[in-house]
Design a protein around this motif. Structure first.
Motif, PDB file in Angstrom:
ATOM      1  N   LEU A 135      85.413  42.755  61.138  1.00 42.39           N
ATOM      2  CA  LEU A 135      85.005  43.965  60.428  1.00 42.39           C
ATOM      3  C   LEU A 135      83.564  43.786  59.983  1.00 42.39           C
ATOM      4  O   LEU A 135      83.227  42.743  59.392  1.00 42.39           O
ATOM      5  N   ILE A 136      82.730  44.749  60.267  1.00 41.41           N
ATOM      6  CA  ILE A 136      81.391  44.798  59.695  1.00 41.41           C
ATOM      7  C   ILE A 136      81.338  46.119  58.949  1.00 41.41           C
ATOM      8  O   ILE A 136      81.311  47.200  59.548  1.00 41.41           O
ATOM      9  N   VAL A 137      81.380  46.013  57.611  1.00 38.25           N
ATOM     10  CA  VAL A 137      81.491  47.185  56.755  1.00 38.25           C
ATOM     11  C   VAL A 137      80.160  47.415  56.055  1.00 38.25           C
ATOM     12  O   VAL A 137      79.700  46.579  55.289  1.00 38.25           O
ATOM     13  N   LYS A 138      79.569  48.568  56.355  1.00 36.02           N
ATOM     14  CA  LYS A 138      78.326  48.982  55.699  1.00 36.02           C
ATOM     15  C   LYS A 138      78.719  49.890  54.542  1.00 36.02           C
ATOM     16  O   LYS A 138      79.058  51.054  54.761  1.00 36.02           O
ATOM     17  N   SER A 139      78.708  49.348  53.318  1.00 39.98           N
ATOM     18  CA  SER A 139      79.117  50.116  52.138  1.00 39.98           C
ATOM     19  C   SER A 139      77.904  50.793  51.511  1.00 39.98           C
ATOM     20  O   SER A 139      76.938  50.128  51.144  1.00 39.98           O
ATOM     21  N   TYR A 140      77.979  52.114  51.408  1.00 41.39           N
ATOM     22  CA  TYR A 140      76.904  52.900  50.825  1.00 41.39           C
ATOM     23  C   TYR A 140      77.233  53.184  49.365  1.00 41.39           C
ATOM     24  O   TYR A 140      78.402  53.400  49.023  1.00 41.39           O
ATOM     25  N   PRO A 141      76.233  53.183  48.482  1.00 41.18           N
ATOM     26  CA  PRO A 141      76.495  53.324  47.053  1.00 41.18           C
ATOM     27  C   PRO A 141      76.817  54.764  46.655  1.00 41.18           C
ATOM     28  O   PRO A 141      76.096  55.408  45.889  1.00 41.18           O
ATOM     29  N   GLN A 142      77.933  55.241  47.181  1.00 41.05           N
ATOM     30  CA  GLN A 142      78.428  56.579  46.877  1.00 41.05           C
ATOM     31  C   GLN A 142      79.941  56.499  46.718  1.00 41.05           C
ATOM     32  O   GLN A 142      80.597  55.671  47.370  1.00 41.05           O
ATOM     33  N   VAL A 143      80.487  57.349  45.881  1.00 38.06           N
ATOM     34  CA  VAL A 143      81.936  57.476  45.735  1.00 38.06           C
ATOM     35  C   VAL A 143      82.314  58.870  46.197  1.00 38.06           C
ATOM     36  O   VAL A 143      81.758  59.857  45.710  1.00 38.06           O
ATOM     37  N   TYR A 144      83.237  58.948  47.151  1.00 35.23           N
ATOM     38  CA  TYR A 144      83.658  60.244  47.693  1.00 35.23           C
ATOM     39  C   TYR A 144      84.846  60.831  46.933  1.00 35.23           C
ATOM     40  O   TYR A 144      84.991  62.023  46.847  1.00 35.23           O
ATOM     41  N   GLY A 145      85.743  59.991  46.485  1.00 35.40           N
ATOM     42  CA  GLY A 145      86.931  60.494  45.801  1.00 35.40           C
ATOM     43  C   GLY A 145      88.064  60.809  46.751  1.00 35.40           C
ATOM     44  O   GLY A 145      89.221  60.521  46.470  1.00 35.40           O
ATOM     45  N   SER A 146      87.741  61.393  47.881  1.00 33.67           N
ATOM     46  CA  SER A 146      88.731  61.646  48.939  1.00 33.67           C
ATOM     47  C   SER A 146      87.969  61.851  50.236  1.00 33.67           C
ATOM     48  O   SER A 146      86.750  62.010  50.231  1.00 33.67           O
ATOM     49  N   GLY A 147      88.697  61.822  51.321  1.00 29.76           N
ATOM     50  CA  GLY A 147      88.067  62.007  52.621  1.00 29.76           C
ATOM     51  C   GLY A 147      88.797  61.242  53.690  1.00 29.76           C
ATOM     52  O   GLY A 147      89.997  60.966  53.559  1.00 29.76           O
ATOM     53  N   LEU A 148      88.081  60.879  54.768  1.00 31.09           N
ATOM     54  CA  LEU A 148      88.676  60.109  55.850  1.00 31.09           C
ATOM     55  C   LEU A 148      88.647  58.626  55.483  1.00 31.09           C
ATOM     56  O   LEU A 148      87.570  58.072  55.233  1.00 31.09           O
ATOM     57  N   PRO A 149      89.808  57.966  55.453  1.00 32.79           N
ATOM     58  CA  PRO A 149      89.824  56.547  55.127  1.00 32.79           C
ATOM     59  C   PRO A 149      89.313  55.711  56.302  1.00 32.79           C
ATOM     60  O   PRO A 149      89.209  56.197  57.424  1.00 32.79           O
ATOM     61  N   MET A 150      89.003  54.458  56.042  1.00 32.64           N
ATOM     62  CA  MET A 150      88.590  53.560  57.128  1.00 32.64           C
ATOM     63  C   MET A 150      89.695  53.424  58.164  1.00 32.64           C
ATOM     64  O   MET A 150      89.420  53.305  59.355  1.00 32.64           O
ATOM     65  N   PHE A 151      90.945  53.404  57.705  1.00 26.99           N
ATOM     66  CA  PHE A 151      92.095  53.253  58.589  1.00 26.99           C
ATOM     67  C   PHE A 151      93.138  54.297  58.256  1.00 26.99           C
ATOM     68  O   PHE A 151      93.571  54.390  57.110  1.00 26.99           O
ATOM     69  N   ALA A 152      93.557  55.080  59.246  1.00 25.48           N
ATOM     70  CA  ALA A 152      94.706  55.963  59.087  1.00 25.48           C
ATOM     71  C   ALA A 152      95.896  55.215  59.671  1.00 25.48           C
ATOM     72  O   ALA A 152      96.211  55.327  60.844  1.00 25.48           O
ATOM     73  N   ALA A 153      96.479  54.357  58.843  1.00 24.49           N
ATOM     74  CA  ALA A 153      97.587  53.513  59.291  1.00 24.49           C
ATOM     75  C   ALA A 153      98.568  53.343  58.141  1.00 24.49           C
ATOM     76  O   ALA A 153      98.186  53.472  56.974  1.00 24.49           O
ATOM     77  N   GLY A 154      99.793  53.033  58.473  1.00 26.11           N
ATOM     78  CA  GLY A 154     100.790  52.761  57.452  1.00 26.11           C
ATOM     79  C   GLY A 154     100.491  51.449  56.745  1.00 26.11           C
ATOM     80  O   GLY A 154      99.696  50.629  57.213  1.00 26.11           O
ATOM     81  N   PHE A 155     101.128  51.249  55.613  1.00 26.03           N
ATOM     82  CA  PHE A 155     100.877  50.053  54.828  1.00 26.03           C
ATOM     83  C   PHE A 155     101.366  48.803  55.556  1.00 26.03           C
ATOM     84  O   PHE A 155     102.492  48.735  56.032  1.00 26.03           O
ATOM     85  N   ALA A 165      91.042  53.717  64.475  1.00 27.54           N
ATOM     86  CA  ALA A 165      91.059  52.427  63.771  1.00 27.54           C
ATOM     87  C   ALA A 165      92.482  52.080  63.345  1.00 27.54           C
ATOM     88  O   ALA A 165      92.885  50.915  63.414  1.00 27.54           O
ATOM     89  N   GLY A 166      93.239  53.084  62.941  1.00 28.68           N
ATOM     90  CA  GLY A 166      94.637  52.855  62.594  1.00 28.68           C
ATOM     91  C   GLY A 166      95.457  52.406  63.790  1.00 28.68           C
ATOM     92  O   GLY A 166      96.300  51.518  63.685  1.00 28.68           O
ATOM     93  N   GLN A 167      95.195  53.002  64.952  1.00 30.35           N
ATOM     94  CA  GLN A 167      95.903  52.606  66.178  1.00 30.35           C
ATOM     95  C   GLN A 167      95.558  51.189  66.609  1.00 30.35           C
ATOM     96  O   GLN A 167      96.382  50.493  67.183  1.00 30.35           O
ATOM     97  N   LEU A 168      94.321  50.785  66.350  1.00 29.56           N
ATOM     98  CA  LEU A 168      93.825  49.495  66.845  1.00 29.56           C
ATOM     99  C   LEU A 168      93.751  48.408  65.778  1.00 29.56           C
ATOM    100  O   LEU A 168      93.231  47.326  66.050  1.00 29.56           O
ATOM    101  N   VAL A 169      94.269  48.666  64.589  1.00 30.94           N
ATOM    102  CA  VAL A 169      94.103  47.725  63.486  1.00 30.94           C
ATOM    103  C   VAL A 169      94.565  46.306  63.836  1.00 30.94           C
ATOM    104  O   VAL A 169      93.935  45.325  63.430  1.00 30.94           O
ATOM    105  N   ASP A 170      95.606  46.176  64.627  1.00 31.75           N
ATOM    106  CA  ASP A 170      96.089  44.836  64.975  1.00 31.75           C
ATOM    107  C   ASP A 170      95.250  44.169  66.057  1.00 31.75           C
ATOM    108  O   ASP A 170      95.390  42.969  66.285  1.00 31.75           O
ATOM    109  N   GLU A 171      94.382  44.915  66.706  1.00 32.19           N
ATOM    110  CA  GLU A 171      93.492  44.354  67.732  1.00 32.19           C
ATOM    111  C   GLU A 171      92.119  43.974  67.173  1.00 32.19           C
ATOM    112  O   GLU A 171      91.336  43.326  67.854  1.00 32.19           O
ATOM    113  N   ILE A 172      91.829  44.390  65.959  1.00 28.56           N
ATOM    114  CA  ILE A 172      90.506  44.152  65.373  1.00 28.56           C
ATOM    115  C   ILE A 172      90.354  42.684  64.998  1.00 28.56           C
ATOM    116  O   ILE A 172      91.171  42.133  64.269  1.00 28.56           O
TER     117      ILE A 172
END
Length: 194
Positions: free
Chosen positions: A148-168, A138-145
């Motif tokens: 977005l269809i985001v299915k948000s689940y009612p949980q908080v992880y605190g840390s983990g794999l982000p939606m995008f591994a990309a620079g700011f 997703a980070g590699q393709l962010v400019d091609e997207i």
């Protein structure tokens, strides 16, 4: 021009999996109402092995005819002994580690994934391309997207794999639709502002 849609499940704080990529805690929210929505609106995103139990054999795709995924996502299927998890779609897998495709339906992309996605988007056809995940791809393709269809689940992880591994970098999207379910899941659809 076909569009690339990042159709993804995440926690409230934007993680698509725990620090090891496990998102199985989200399965608890697959109740009857939500499953009916998913099977009706996004039938092609149900893995091939689960299409018969879901009553989806022969059900045509509504939105996508191609799935693009990274090796992390694809590895989950391979580890389960499934070489073509979405055999009902054209499968594209970004991988530098596999020497050859384990299935004739799976096209491996070792080079410029964004260029391959632009080729897919330029094809004629009424259906789009589903970016299945994960964070690196997703980070590699962010400019091609395009969507977005985001299915948000009612949980908080605190840390983990982000939606995008990309620079700011700011990238704006417009909110098109919001659908809330009794189980606390919220599905939001956004279109890329270009």
């Amino acid at each position: 021009m076909r569009k690339l849609t990042y159709y993804v499940a995440c926690s409230l704080d934007g993680f698509i999996g725990d620090p090891h990529g496990d998102a199985s805690s989200m399965y608890a929210f697959m109740d009857e109402e939500y499953a009916a929505f998913m099977n009706t609106e996004y039938p092609e995103t149900v893995p091939t092995a689960f299409r018969e139990p879901a009553g989806l054999v022969g059900v045509p795709g509504r939105r996508f005819d191609t799935v693009v995924q990274g090796m992390g996502s694809y590895r989950l299927a391979l580890d389960a002994g499934v070489a073509s998890p979405y055999a009902h779609l054209r499968e594209i897998v970004a991988s530098r580690s596999l020497a050859e495709s384990p299935d004739p339906n799976v096209e491996l992309v070792r080079g410029d994934l964004a260029a391959r996605v632009r080729e897919l988007k330029a094809e004629d056809g009424p259906l789009g391309i589903w970016l299945c995940g994960g964070a690196e791809i997703a980070g590699q393709l962010v400019d091609e997207i395009d969507e977005l269809i985001v299915k948000s689940y009612p949980q908080v992880y605190g840390s983990g794999l982000p939606m995008f591994a990309a620079g700011f970098a700011l990238r704006d999207f417009a909110l098109d639709e919001v659908r809330a379910f009794g189980n606390g899941v919220v599905v939001r659809t956004y279109t890329r502002k270009r």
